[in-house]
Design a protein around this motif. Structure first.
Motif, PDB file in Angstrom:
ATOM      1  N   LEU A 164       1.133  -1.164  -0.021  1.00 60.54           N
ATOM      2  CA  LEU A 164       0.284   0.291  -0.553  1.00 60.54           C
ATOM      3  C   LEU A 164       0.841   1.271  -0.230  1.00 60.54           C
ATOM      4  N   LEU A 165       1.167   2.233  -0.641  1.00 61.62           N
ATOM      5  CA  LEU A 165       1.107   3.695  -1.078  1.00 61.62           C
ATOM      6  C   LEU A 165       0.124   4.853  -0.527  1.00 61.62           C
ATOM      7  N   ASP A 166       0.271   5.329  -1.320  1.00 62.11           N
ATOM      8  CA  ASP A 166      -0.719   6.522  -0.451  1.00 62.11           C
ATOM      9  C   ASP A 166      -2.051   5.906   0.055  1.00 62.11           C
ATOM     10  N   ALA A 167      -3.109   6.531   1.086  1.00 59.74           N
ATOM     11  CA  ALA A 167      -4.059   6.237   2.016  1.00 59.74           C
ATOM     12  C   ALA A 167      -4.513   6.857   2.807  1.00 59.74           C
ATOM     13  N   PHE A 168      -5.426   8.511   2.002  1.00 59.28           N
ATOM     14  CA  PHE A 168      -5.420   9.391   3.150  1.00 59.28           C
ATOM     15  C   PHE A 168      -7.137   9.688   2.496  1.00 59.28           C
ATOM     16  N   ALA A 169      -7.156  10.558   3.259  1.00 60.82           N
ATOM     17  CA  ALA A 169      -9.043  11.543   2.707  1.00 60.82           C
ATOM     18  C   ALA A 169      -8.217  12.999   3.108  1.00 60.82           C
ATOM     19  N   PHE A 170      -8.758  14.141   2.152  1.00 60.41           N
ATOM     20  CA  PHE A 170      -8.505  15.709   1.946  1.00 60.41           C
ATOM     21  C   PHE A 170      -9.946  15.633   2.290  1.00 60.41           C
ATOM     22  N   THR A 171     -10.341  17.549   2.831  1.00 60.68           N
ATOM     23  CA  THR A 171     -11.129  17.960   2.625  1.00 60.68           C
ATOM     24  C   THR A 171     -10.370  19.383   2.408  1.00 60.68           C
ATOM     25  N   ARG A 172     -11.447  20.670   2.229  1.00 59.93           N
ATOM     26  CA  ARG A 172     -10.768  21.903   2.223  1.00 59.93           C
ATOM     27  C   ARG A 172     -12.008  22.696   2.677  1.00 59.93           C
ATOM     28  N   PHE A 173     -12.197  23.970   3.394  1.00 64.15           N
ATOM     29  CA  PHE A 173     -12.756  24.817   3.953  1.00 64.15           C
ATOM     30  C   PHE A 173     -12.638  25.998   4.681  1.00 64.15           C
ATOM     31  N   ASP A 174     -13.071  26.520   4.451  1.00 58.71           N
ATOM     32  CA  ASP A 174     -12.710  27.834   4.922  1.00 58.71           C
ATOM     33  C   ASP A 174     -13.009  28.659   5.920  1.00 58.71           C
ATOM     34  N   VAL A 175     -11.928  29.315   6.863  1.00 61.29           N
ATOM     35  CA  VAL A 175     -12.381  29.729   7.710  1.00 61.29           C
ATOM     36  C   VAL A 175     -12.290  30.911   8.111  1.00 61.29           C
ATOM     37  N   GLY A 176     -13.399  31.399   8.128  1.00 62.80           N
ATOM     38  CA  GLY A 176     -13.246  33.072   7.677  1.00 62.80           C
ATOM     39  C   GLY A 176     -13.116  33.278   6.418  1.00 62.80           C
ATOM     40  N   ASP A 177     -12.685  34.380   6.327  1.00 57.76           N
ATOM     41  CA  ASP A 177     -11.938  33.843   4.961  1.00 57.76           C
ATOM     42  C   ASP A 177     -10.342  33.095   4.211  1.00 57.76           C
ATOM     43  N   VAL A 178     -10.307  32.150   4.862  1.00 55.85           N
ATOM     44  CA  VAL A 178      -8.908  31.775   4.419  1.00 55.85           C
ATOM     45  C   VAL A 178      -9.433  30.628   4.235  1.00 55.85           C
ATOM     46  N   PRO A 179      -8.812  30.064   2.541  1.00 58.29           N
ATOM     47  CA  PRO A 179      -9.249  28.384   2.751  1.00 58.29           C
ATOM     48  C   PRO A 179      -8.036  27.403   3.687  1.00 58.29           C
ATOM     49  N   VAL A 180      -8.475  26.396   3.905  1.00 66.71           N
ATOM     50  CA  VAL A 180      -7.320  25.649   4.786  1.00 66.71           C
ATOM     51  C   VAL A 180      -7.958  24.123   4.137  1.00 66.71           C
ATOM     52  N   SER A 181      -6.810  23.655   3.479  1.00 63.02           N
ATOM     53  CA  SER A 181      -6.715  22.454   2.922  1.00 63.02           C
ATOM     54  C   SER A 181      -5.825  21.255   3.920  1.00 63.02           C
ATOM     55  N   LEU A 182      -6.309  20.226   4.267  1.00 59.21           N
ATOM     56  CA  LEU A 182      -5.930  19.741   5.779  1.00 59.21           C
ATOM     57  C   LEU A 182      -5.914  17.723   4.733  1.00 59.21           C
ATOM     58  N   ARG A 183      -5.279  17.549   4.913  1.00 58.85           N
ATOM     59  CA  ARG A 183      -5.155  15.155   5.016  1.00 58.85           C
ATOM     60  C   ARG A 183      -4.892  14.995   5.828  1.00 58.85           C
ATOM     61  N   ALA A 184      -5.130  13.102   5.917  1.00 62.44           N
ATOM     62  CA  ALA A 184      -5.213  12.775   6.634  1.00 62.44           C
ATOM     63  C   ALA A 184      -4.836  11.326   6.297  1.00 62.44           C
ATOM     64  N   GLY A 185      -3.952  11.118   6.351  1.00 57.07           N
ATOM     65  CA  GLY A 185      -3.198  10.047   6.243  1.00 57.07           C
ATOM     66  C   GLY A 185      -1.658   8.959   5.646  1.00 57.07           C
ATOM     67  N   ARG A 186      -1.769   8.235   4.302  1.00 60.88           N
ATOM     68  CA  ARG A 186      -0.320   7.947   3.932  1.00 60.88           C
ATOM     69  C   ARG A 186      -0.081   8.694   2.788  1.00 60.88           C
ATOM     70  N   HIS A 187       0.745  10.179   3.083  1.00 66.34           N
ATOM     71  CA  HIS A 187       0.853  10.968   1.789  1.00 66.34           C
ATOM     72  C   HIS A 187       1.862  11.373   2.048  1.00 66.34           C
ATOM     73  N   THR A 188       2.696  11.945   1.176  1.00 64.68           N
ATOM     74  CA  THR A 188       3.845  12.913   1.288  1.00 64.68           C
ATOM     75  C   THR A 188       4.041  14.197   1.227  1.00 64.68           C
ATOM     76  N   VAL A 189       4.463  15.130   1.735  1.00 64.58           N
ATOM     77  CA  VAL A 189       5.005  16.442   1.632  1.00 64.58           C
ATOM     78  C   VAL A 189       6.238  17.145   1.213  1.00 64.58           C
ATOM     79  N   TYR A 190       6.645  18.007  -0.056  1.00 60.54           N
ATOM     80  CA  TYR A 190       7.521  18.386   0.114  1.00 60.54           C
ATOM     81  C   TYR A 190       7.565  19.157   0.198  1.00 60.54           C
ATOM     82  N   TRP A 191       8.678  20.138   0.636  1.00 61.63           N
ATOM     83  CA  TRP A 191       9.057  21.348   0.736  1.00 61.63           C
ATOM     84  C   TRP A 191       9.688  21.782   0.298  1.00 61.63           C
TER      85      TRP A 191
END
Length: 553
Positions: free
Chosen positions: A156-183
């Motif tokens: 198994l490689l990726d296995a994650f849930a994702f969502t996006r919502f607004d906090v006031g006027d600020v869009p926020v993206s979330l991921r939870a589970g197996r994934h990668t982030v690259y900075w």
């Protein structure tokens, strides 16, 4: 999952799209509900590899490298592998959903699980010569090596849930589970970028395919990650890990292994003829605890972005073997802090972009001659790292229609050794044996390395066919990195030709080579023998020819 994308990343993605293959094709399902979108991608890949370089007998005479060198002779098939990658994504109104991906493989070249040794080699410690002792029990691959190098297996490689919502006027993206982030902006030289140890690396893929971008060899781990677009200019992000796993490497006794006892597959460490020590379970960090935060700000000046980073991590790369009186094990450093600053410009006139990563690592793992059995620690220190690169989407010329070019320079500096200086394998330290220097693999204060990737492309050469010529080079210019991130004179390269038909079918023929500085001696009763050197010594005679076929459905 859609999220705000920095300009330089958008350029990198456009370059990839310009040279894309069938992996961009996806099966999209038409549903009655227009808010639901389902995609299912499947890619089949076949790779046939043949050893193109004869065995260097002086290298095989050293028992540190003989098993990997003796398995195949020139002209032998070193890989005959089929891979399947499957990716599934369900999205609701684009911004909520989940993604799952997995891989399966089988390599017929390793159907024979016997470990080959070079009888008559020497353990160059001055003790013992004659019949070789295998690093595997009973002279057969372990279950771990059979799984990852032969198969039939999968994961198994990726296995994650994702969502996006607004906090006031600020869009926020979330991921939870197996994934990668690259900075950061590092592209080719993973050991010195801000993204170092932000994920374990697939070292098998990196070694077998030089020139692969770092982000493509990241392995997913279970984590929580978030990104908020606070203003049009300011973006903030964070991640917290719930899983730890080590970087992968070709296992000892397989064709592209740099040493016979690397990494998780071998069962035992040969000490000298007939005497071994079992390799036990590695001393691994805890699953939780790695985390990081970052922020980027867009400037009007040159349409550039500046980023600030802070990360705390347990290293995914091993310090090395901790060798005790009756056993050995790999040990991984914990609790390193990284402070980072990045700057990127692009796209610019001419279709290119520039990027730079500057980072400071505190309490970082340094190359060590052994690991202390008192506190399970190797040498520690503080290091400075700089990566500068340029990426261009090439315009049409009389020589090619399009293409891309990446050039990257990496520099590192050892600021200070803070712990176990007696174990630091650096010039002027006790861990570097008397009479040895950087030509024997001892670290230096400074290191400079370069990497290049060039892929010109010709469109419509034949009906439905696009042709490209991917080429790459990675070379250590000066010094040996104190963190093990490069060696003077060490190189790897690839020269290939790739055809893409109907943007779906690919065929690639490539010649891949490696090299490192080696030291020789005439050993009584053995003859000319490699007794040391600098870099991945074991890969110095492993050049090979690779034919790859792939398609998506």
């Amino acid at each position: 999952m859609p999220s705000p994308t920095p300009p330089r990343v958008r350029l990198a993605l456009s370059v990839a799209a310009a040279l894309a293959s069938g992996q961009l094709h996806a099966k999209e399902f038409q549903l009655d509900n227009p808010d639901l979108n389902i995609r299912w991608d499947n890619t089949v890949r076949y790779n046939l590899g043949v050893r193109a370089e004869g065995r260097e007998h002086a290298l095989a005479n050293n028992a540190t490298y003989d098993e990997s060198d003796s398995k195949f002779k020139r002209g032998d098939v070193v890989t005959n592998r089929v891979d399947l990658m499957s990716e599934f994504e369900l999205a609701y109104k684009q911004y909520q959903g989940f993604r799952v991906s997995g891989a399966g493989w089988y390599d017929q070249a390793y159907a024979d699980t016997d470990v080959e040794t070079n009888t008559g080699n020497v353990y160059y410690s001055g003790v013992g010569a004659g019949a070789s002792t295998s690093s595997y029990d009973n002279g057969h691959y372990s279950g771990f090596t059979r799984r990852y190098h032969r198969g039939l297996s999968g994961e198994l490689l990726d296995a994650f849930a994702f969502t996006r919502f607004d906090v006031g006027d600020v869009p926020v993206s979330l991921r939870a589970g197996r994934h990668t982030v690259y900075w950061g902006n590092g592209l080719l030289i993973a050991g010195h970028a801000i993204s170092y140890s932000q994920a374990p690396l697939d070292g098998r893929k990196a070694v077998s395919n030089p020139g692969t971008e770092t982000r493509e060899i990241f392995l997913p781990l279970t984590q929580l990650s978030a990104q908020a677009q606070v203003t049009d200019r300011l973006s903030l992000a964070a991640q917290y890990f719930l899983e730890w796993d080590n970087t992968r490497a070709p296992e000892g006794g397989t064709y592209l292994a740099s040493a016979d006892v690397a990494l998780e597959g071998p069962d035992r460490l040969p000490v000298y003829t007939g005497v071994t020590r079992p390799i036990g379970d590695p001393l691994r960090p805890h699953n939780r605890g790695n985390w990081g935060v970052m922020g980027t700000y867009s400037l009007d000046f040159l349409h550039s972005d500046i980023g600030l980073y802070y990360r705390e991590y347990d290293d995914y790369n091993p310090w090395g073997l901790q060798v005790g009186a009756d056993s050995a094990r790999y040990v991984y450093a914990r609790n390193t802090q990284l402070y980072g600053l990045s700057w990127s410009v692009g796209p610019m006139l001419g279709g290119g972009s520039l990027g730079a990563d500057l980072s400071y690592r505190k309490n970082a793992a340094l190359v060590s001659s052994n690991i202390s059995t008192v506190d399970d620690q190797g040498a520690r220190g503080d290091t400075v790292h700089l990566v500068v690169n340029g990426l261009w989407l090439l315009p049409q010329t009389k020589f090619f229609d399009t293409g891309n070019f990446i050039a990257e320079l990496a520099y590192s500096h050892l600021q200070r050794v803070t712990k176990h200086a007696e174990l630091f394998k650096g010039e002027g330290y006790a861990g570097c044996p008397a009479g040895q220097d950087k030509a024997w693999g001892c670290a230096t204060r400074n290191y400079v390395g370069v990497a290049f990737s060039f892929a010109p492309q010709w469109l419509g050469v034949f009906p439905g066919w696009n042709i490209s010529a991917p080429m790459s080079l990675d070379y250590g210019l000066s010094g040996n990195a104190a963190n093990g991130g490069g060696n003077e004179g060490k190189y790897s390269y690839k020269v290939g030709i790739k055809g893409t038909f109907d943007e779906r079918y690919e065929v690639t023929l490539a010649y891949i080579g490696y090299g490192s500085q080696r030291k020789y001696d005439d050993v009584p009763g053995i003859g000319k023998t490699v007794v040391g050197g600098n870099g991945d010594i074991g890969l110095s005679d492993r050049n090979w020819l690779s034919l790859t076929l792939s398609t998506a459905f």
